[in-house]
Design an enzyme around this catalytic site. Structure first.
Site, PDB file in Angstrom:
ATOM      1  N   LEU A  76      16.802   5.147 -22.323  1.00 22.17           N
ATOM      2  CA  LEU A  76      15.826   4.088 -22.693  1.00 22.17           C
ATOM      3  C   LEU A  76      14.371   4.584 -22.503  1.00 22.17           C
ATOM      4  CD1 LEU A  76      17.422   0.711 -20.999  1.00 22.17           C
ATOM      5  CD2 LEU A  76      17.177   1.336 -23.477  1.00 22.17           C
ATOM      6  N   GLY A  88      14.942  13.981 -31.908  1.00 22.44           N
ATOM      7  CA  GLY A  88      15.177  14.670 -33.021  1.00 22.44           C
ATOM      8  C   GLY A  88      16.318  15.758 -32.702  1.00 22.44           C
ATOM      9  N   ARG A 134      25.025  18.914 -24.344  1.00 23.80           N
ATOM     10  CA  ARG A 134      23.458  18.537 -24.556  1.00 23.80           C
ATOM     11  C   ARG A 134      22.687  19.818 -24.553  1.00 23.80           C
ATOM     12  NH1 ARG A 134      22.745  15.225 -19.489  1.00 23.80           N
ATOM     13  NH2 ARG A 134      24.062  16.691 -18.730  1.00 23.80           N
ATOM     14  N   CYS A 176      21.430  17.664 -33.896  1.00 24.28           N
ATOM     15  CA  CYS A 176      22.282  16.583 -33.744  1.00 24.28           C
ATOM     16  C   CYS A 176      22.090  15.299 -34.138  1.00 24.28           C
ATOM     17  CB  CYS A 176      23.162  16.557 -32.271  1.00 24.28           C
ATOM     18  SG  CYS A 176      23.702  18.407 -32.025  1.00 24.28           S
TER      19      CYS A 176
HETATM   20  C1  UDX Z   1      22.904  15.192 -28.251  1.00 30.37           C
HETATM   21  C2  UDX Z   1      23.762  14.460 -27.482  1.00 30.37           C
HETATM   22  O1  UDX Z   1      23.270  14.043 -26.360  1.00 30.37           O
HETATM   23  C3  UDX Z   1      24.874  15.373 -27.065  1.00 30.37           C
HETATM   24  O2  UDX Z   1      25.857  14.839 -26.292  1.00 30.37           O
HETATM   25  C4  UDX Z   1      25.643  15.821 -28.190  1.00 30.37           C
HETATM   26  O3  UDX Z   1      26.551  16.768 -28.189  1.00 30.37           O
HETATM   27  C5  UDX Z   1      24.422  16.622 -29.118  1.00 30.37           C
HETATM   28  O4  UDX Z   1      23.753  15.701 -29.479  1.00 30.37           O
HETATM   29  P1  UDX Z   1      20.680  17.122 -27.805  1.00 30.37           P
HETATM   30  O5  UDX Z   1      20.495  16.835 -29.136  1.00 30.37           O
HETATM   31  O6  UDX Z   1      20.959  18.340 -26.979  1.00 30.37           O
HETATM   32  O7  UDX Z   1      22.268  16.264 -27.417  1.00 30.37           O
HETATM   33  O8  UDX Z   1      19.910  16.089 -27.195  1.00 30.37           O
HETATM   34  P2  UDX Z   1      19.605  14.814 -26.134  1.00 30.37           P
HETATM   35  O9  UDX Z   1      19.450  15.047 -24.724  1.00 30.37           O
HETATM   36  O10 UDX Z   1      20.594  13.742 -26.605  1.00 30.37           O
HETATM   37  O11 UDX Z   1      18.191  14.160 -26.881  1.00 30.37           O
HETATM   38  C6  UDX Z   1      18.076  13.886 -28.341  1.00 30.37           C
HETATM   39  C7  UDX Z   1      16.560  13.343 -28.549  1.00 30.37           C
HETATM   40  O12 UDX Z   1      16.404  11.951 -28.112  1.00 30.37           O
HETATM   41  C8  UDX Z   1      15.541  14.140 -27.998  1.00 30.37           C
HETATM   42  O13 UDX Z   1      14.682  14.443 -29.229  1.00 30.37           O
HETATM   43  C9  UDX Z   1      15.007  13.445 -26.812  1.00 30.37           C
HETATM   44  O14 UDX Z   1      13.647  13.721 -26.564  1.00 30.37           O
HETATM   45  C10 UDX Z   1      15.187  12.091 -27.376  1.00 30.37           C
HETATM   46  N1  UDX Z   1      15.194  10.888 -26.290  1.00 30.37           N
HETATM   47  C11 UDX Z   1      16.192  11.136 -25.514  1.00 30.37           C
HETATM   48  C12 UDX Z   1      14.435  10.024 -26.394  1.00 30.37           C
HETATM   49  O15 UDX Z   1      13.452  10.022 -27.201  1.00 30.37           O
HETATM   50  N2  UDX Z   1      14.356   9.055 -25.350  1.00 30.37           N
HETATM   51  C13 UDX Z   1      15.572   9.168 -24.632  1.00 30.37           C
HETATM   52  O16 UDX Z   1      15.508   8.180 -23.541  1.00 30.37           O
HETATM   53  C14 UDX Z   1      16.506   9.974 -24.362  1.00 30.37           C
END
Ligand code: UDX
Length: 442
Positions: free
Chosen positions: A259, A266, A157, A269
């Protein structure tokens, strides 16, 4: 003695992997075609914001275990183990992933190999790619040089990249039955410190390893869109999605993480990975299996338009001539990444409806300006809140979570705050005389 390792691609994944392999004691060369990235990395500069990474980078460059080159020939000569960590972005105007960089590495590297080699793929790829790459590498390698492609997906992440690489939840290794079969032994040696630490090591076939990665991201995306869909219902029912998430999250089968309702996911990934997954399932004849991901995507994108509509509603039905302060531009906190950032997308849409938008982010302003040069930018929360008709918190940086009403109330025109990440305490803002709007909160 460390193993001699080459890592192809020095983006988020590659740069982190290269630095962390050196941290494990291996001798590492990072390879990229982008000279400007290499120049930065050589001087210990990480070309993006990632807490802790530059320290690991510098320490290992100084120790002589890590260097960078643009020469594939040098990497092929030097390394016994190759990691492939180049990007697989979404194709323009299509759901599928653009695989040209991944194939380019094999096409260039394989003919240069001089001795038996294992190539571990780390990039997120459509299922079936690893087998194709293996066949291609064997075809292109010089006669008598044995080359094996195995798949070792990366789950890091942003914001936790070093920790996720050195202490991952699990190591997955997909093996090609058509190959000689050295890859597992090599991987166990490369990751011996991690395996000794008790980190689960799962050996699979290639297709399973490729699918583990996309399935994990699809699950996370689904979890976020699930709570955002529930937030929509909470809004019309007068319920509170945050308390609801706490309550269902106590059930260990559900779990509280991922959650958090808000403006959705966004980044580089989740959005592209679920689309590429749908595209690949369709190609394989299993398109029905993943149609639910279309809904996951739609719920997610709807969060952005809903936030624009909410802002418009609280600005008396029109954004024309209004001043809107946007706090947060990165797709999530502790990152300067603005790829497919919900925050920046919303800021852009509000501006297109006639408002003057001013954006502040602790780390992502530089990257935001590059893709949205016409938005207004400021140097602090207070700065962008000058004369604001509404303040929107769109990325939950600690700085905004801790912000008190008194820090900005002297400068805004109206005391209206919209919490796009449900990261503020409504009672604090309401008791200071502000109108507070969250997501799925009554
Ligand atoms: C993600 C995966 O978690 C990781 O395992 C993979 O290798 C690459 O993609 P990352 O893109 O760094 O990692 O972000 P992540 O922490 O997963 O968050 C993704 C998006 O979801 C962010 O925009 C975050 O704000 C959003 N999010 C996350 C929510 O809206 N609600 C949540 O409860 C958690």
């Amino acid at each position: 003695m460390g193993i001699r390792v080459a890592v192809f691609g020095t983006g988020y994944l590659g740069a982190t992997h290269a630095a962390c392999m050196a941290e494990l004691g291996h001798d590492v060369v990072g390879v990229d075609v982008d000279e400007s990235k290499l120049t930065a990395l050589r001087s210990g500069e990480v070309p993006f914001y990632e807490p802790g990474l530059s320290e690991v980078l510098r320490r290992n460059i100084e120790a002589g275990r890590l260097r960078f080159t643009s020469s594939y020939a040098e990497a092929a000569e030097f390394a016994d183990v190759h990691f492939l960590g180049v990007g697989t972005p979404q194709k323009r105007g299509e759901f599928g992933a653009d695989m040209r960089y991944v194939f380019a590495v094999i096409e260039e590297l394989a003919p240069l190999l001089t001795r038996p080699t294992v190539i571990f793929g780390k990039s997120t790829v459509p299922v079936g790619t690893a087998a194709q790459l293996g066949a291609l590498a064997r075809e292109l390698a010089p006669d008598g040089v044995d080359v094996e492609v195995a798949w070792n997906p990366e789950f890091l992440r942003e914001g936790f990249a070093v920790k996720d690489t050195l202490h991952p939840d699990r190591i997955v290794l997909g093996l090609d039955p058509a190959a000689e079969g050295r890859a597992e032994d090599v991987a166990r040696e490369v990751y011996s410190d991690l395996i000794d630490e008790g980190i689960p090591f799962l050996v699979t076939d290639l297709a399973t390893a490729e699918l583990v990665k996309v399935a994990a991201n699809a699950f996370l995306a689904t979890k976020i869109s699930f709570i955002n869909a529930i937030a929509e219902v909470c809004e019309v029912a007068g319920a509170d999605v945050t308390t609801l998430a706490d309550a269902i999250g106590y059930d260990e089968r559900i779990g509280r993480r991922f959650l958090n309702a808000g403006i959705g996911f966004g980044g580089g990934c989740l959005p592209k990975d679920i689309r590429a997954f749908m595209a690949r399932a369709g190609e394989l004849g299993a398109d029905q299996a993943l149609t639910f991901l279309r809904e996951v995507d739609a719920i997610n994108m709807r969060r952005r338009t809903t936030m624009v509509d909410t802002t418009k509603r609280i600005c008396d039905g029109s954004l024309l001539g209004k001043r809107i302060a946007v706090l947060g531009a990165a797709f999530k906190p502790n990152s300067d990444d603005v790829r497919d950032s919900p925050a920046l997308n919303i800021a852009g849409q509000i501006q297109l409806q006639g408002a003057a938008v001013s954006v502040y982010d602790p780390k992502a302003i530089h990257n935001s300006k590059a893709i949205f040069p016409t938005l207004g930018y400021g140097l602090s929360a207070k700065d962008v809140c000058q004369g604001a008709d509404a303040v929107l918190v769109l990325t939950e940086w600690e700085e905004f979570r801790k912000m008190t009403p008194s820090e900005i109330e002297g400068v805004v025109r109206r005391k209206v705050i919209v919490d796009g990440r449900n990261c503020l305490d409504p009672s604090v803002w309401r008791s200071a005389g502000w109108s507070y709007y969250g997501v799925g909160r009554s």
